[in-house]
Design an enzyme around this catalytic site. Sequence first.
Site, mmCIF file in Angstrom:
data_model
loop_
_atom_site.group_PDB
_atom_site.id
_atom_site.type_symbol
_atom_site.label_atom_id
_atom_site.label_comp_id
_atom_site.label_asym_id
_atom_site.label_seq_id
_atom_site.Cartn_x
_atom_site.Cartn_y
_atom_site.Cartn_z
ATOM 1 N N ASP A 48 0.821 -1.211 0.000
ATOM 2 C CA ASP A 48 0.000 0.000 0.000
ATOM 3 C C ASP A 48 0.857 1.264 0.000
ATOM 4 O O ASP A 48 0.662 2.167 -0.825
ATOM 5 C CB ASP A 48 -0.925 0.008 1.216
ATOM 6 C CG ASP A 48 -2.182 -0.816 0.992
ATOM 7 O OD1 ASP A 48 -2.179 -1.651 0.065
ATOM 8 O OD2 ASP A 48 -3.153 -0.628 1.737
ATOM 9 N N ASN A 89 -3.555 -2.773 -5.275
ATOM 10 C CA ASN A 89 -4.741 -3.193 -4.529
ATOM 11 C C ASN A 89 -5.014 -2.278 -3.328
ATOM 12 O O ASN A 89 -5.635 -2.691 -2.356
ATOM 13 C CB ASN A 89 -4.565 -4.643 -4.053
ATOM 14 C CG ASN A 89 -5.882 -5.318 -3.714
ATOM 15 O OD1 ASN A 89 -6.940 -4.919 -4.188
ATOM 16 N ND2 ASN A 89 -5.823 -6.336 -2.876
ATOM 17 N N GLN A 166 -12.780 7.082 4.113
ATOM 18 C CA GLN A 166 -11.722 7.477 3.183
ATOM 19 C C GLN A 166 -12.199 8.517 2.182
ATOM 20 O O GLN A 166 -11.406 9.335 1.693
ATOM 21 C CB GLN A 166 -11.183 6.244 2.452
ATOM 22 C CG GLN A 166 -10.430 5.295 3.368
ATOM 23 C CD GLN A 166 -10.117 3.967 2.709
ATOM 24 O OE1 GLN A 166 -10.513 3.707 1.574
ATOM 25 N NE2 GLN A 166 -9.416 3.098 3.429
ATOM 26 N N ASP A 309 -9.497 -2.229 11.641
ATOM 27 C CA ASP A 309 -8.430 -3.091 11.135
ATOM 28 C C ASP A 309 -7.852 -4.037 12.183
ATOM 29 O O ASP A 309 -6.910 -4.783 11.883
ATOM 30 C CB ASP A 309 -7.310 -2.250 10.516
ATOM 31 C CG ASP A 309 -7.692 -1.710 9.146
ATOM 32 O OD1 ASP A 309 -8.591 -2.290 8.519
ATOM 33 O OD2 ASP A 309 -7.098 -0.703 8.711
ATOM 34 N N GLU A 337 -11.053 -5.437 1.222
ATOM 35 C CA GLU A 337 -10.475 -6.246 0.149
ATOM 36 C C GLU A 337 -11.339 -7.451 -0.189
ATOM 37 O O GLU A 337 -11.347 -7.942 -1.319
ATOM 38 C CB GLU A 337 -9.064 -6.697 0.527
ATOM 39 C CG GLU A 337 -7.999 -5.628 0.395
ATOM 40 C CD GLU A 337 -7.952 -4.645 1.550
ATOM 41 O OE1 GLU A 337 -6.967 -3.913 1.646
ATOM 42 O OE2 GLU A 337 -8.899 -4.592 2.365
ATOM 43 N N HIS A 383 -5.011 -9.266 3.258
ATOM 44 C CA HIS A 383 -3.919 -9.295 4.238
ATOM 45 C C HIS A 383 -4.410 -9.459 5.661
ATOM 46 O O HIS A 383 -3.801 -10.181 6.454
ATOM 47 C CB HIS A 383 -3.059 -8.044 4.097
ATOM 48 C CG HIS A 383 -3.823 -6.755 4.182
ATOM 49 N ND1 HIS A 383 -3.476 -5.727 5.030
ATOM 50 C CD2 HIS A 383 -4.928 -6.297 3.522
ATOM 51 C CE1 HIS A 383 -4.308 -4.722 4.882
ATOM 52 N NE2 HIS A 383 -5.199 -5.034 3.970
ATOM 53 N N ARG A 384 -5.489 -8.794 6.024
ATOM 54 C CA ARG A 384 -6.008 -8.922 7.397
ATOM 55 C C ARG A 384 -6.560 -10.326 7.649
ATOM 56 O O ARG A 384 -6.401 -10.875 8.746
ATOM 57 C CB ARG A 384 -7.096 -7.884 7.666
ATOM 58 C CG ARG A 384 -6.680 -6.446 7.452
ATOM 59 C CD ARG A 384 -5.763 -5.940 8.525
ATOM 60 N NE ARG A 384 -5.327 -4.577 8.225
ATOM 61 C CZ ARG A 384 -4.167 -4.062 8.548
ATOM 62 N NH1 ARG A 384 -3.276 -4.788 9.225
ATOM 63 N NH2 ARG A 384 -3.842 -2.829 8.236
ATOM 64 N N LYS A 410 0.640 -6.744 1.525
ATOM 65 C CA LYS A 410 -0.099 -5.504 1.294
ATOM 66 C C LYS A 410 0.122 -4.513 2.435
ATOM 67 O O LYS A 410 0.214 -3.305 2.217
ATOM 68 C CB LYS A 410 -1.588 -5.803 1.129
ATOM 69 C CG LYS A 410 -2.424 -4.583 0.747
ATOM 70 C CD LYS A 410 -3.858 -4.983 0.495
ATOM 71 C CE LYS A 410 -4.633 -3.828 -0.121
ATOM 72 N NZ LYS A 410 -4.754 -2.665 0.760
#
Length: 431
Positions: A48, A89, A166, A309, A337, A383-384, A410
């Site tokens: 990122d 991504n 965002q 997150d 994602e 990724h999470r 990521k």
Amino acid sequence: MDILVRPTPELKGEIQALSSKNYTTRYLLAAALAEGTSTIFYPAHSEDSDAMRRCISDLGATLDEDEEKIVITGFGAHPRDVKELNVGNAGAVLRFLMAVTALSPDVTFVNTYPDSLGKRPHDDLIDALQQLGVHVEHEQGRLPIRIQGGSPKGGHIQVSGEVSSQYLSALLFLTPLLQEDSHIEVLGDLKSKVVVGQTLEVLKQAGIHIEFQDDYVHFHVQGRQAYQPTTYTVQGDYPGSAAILAAAAVTRSDVTVHRLEEQSKQGERAIVDVLRMMEVPLTHDKGIVRIQSQGKLKAIEFDGDAATDAVLAMVAAAVFAEGTSRFYNVENLRYKECDRITDYLNELKKAGAHVEERQAEIIVHGRPEGVEGGVEINAHYDHRVIMALTIVGLGAKQPLRIRDAHHVAKSYPQFFEHMTALGALVEWVQE
């Protein structure tokens, strides 16, 4: 590549927290929007943040980096005229730059991850940019997205906060550079308000003045402002560290993580409070978190909106807790994602966890004795999800194979390196 996670009863050791991805991407953008030279100490390296590096360079910023810092000479309010940008991504990078490239005549954001970022909606930001007089071509709110701007106008702008904060952050980066003053009104229930606080903190450090109310509904932004070149220092990353801390909580452990500020504005700092609520023995002092666990946890209820997150890592810990846990106000997890509620819980069920979903809730019926494991599970390029499923694998009775685990890069390229250093039994396997 896939990762094989074997049952791991004990973790022990010390690591340095990764630098914050959220702060790094915001500092990189603020430095690029300044005319002059800024220095960022300890910037994060991940897919990122590297996407932001690549894109601001394409837009005209010059970057000079060594192991400790990055020095950036910005392009101010005049990005270079480029035809295409590739954010990979990185959803936040896309949204921030959709706003910034409103200052450019014609830019197309390409779609290189059709099964992940390519599926995510951006309609609310597109609508706000159109209110500024920007022409946007898109595929039903999704990539590829073409921005035809050049001379966006300020004024009264309405933007929904229902899906993502965002969109608001993107407008807050752009509007100080416009010729007119702007009034931004947030419609609906703003998600992840804590992350907006991070944006406002960075803007203030960059010399940008924004008037706002504590409820984050109305923002008055004076136009004709200039980002000031300055020096930034990136703090440690709580979202990635949440997975490490949760892994320590579900095992017998003595794990120490450095560079986690007690007074950080990162909402994911709540992982420390949640683990305390779960009765995990830990201390947090002078930026150092130490967990000395026996792997015994109690169920909790938690409002996850301010710590988006870290929620998946919390859920992974709750899989092994005594009792039923509930994580509520987390609907925005569906717009990441992957659908981090349905997709993640389906994989947890395959591993043997007892979980339920609601539209905005995750319910976990803990199994302190552990889950069965012994299956191959899909991380959905997220990724999470990869990090959270790894936690579950540590407490499984048989190994878990996580597909496409390399996508952890990521946000946390060193995740499995750090886990191995702490004693986790993980190994890469070819597909």
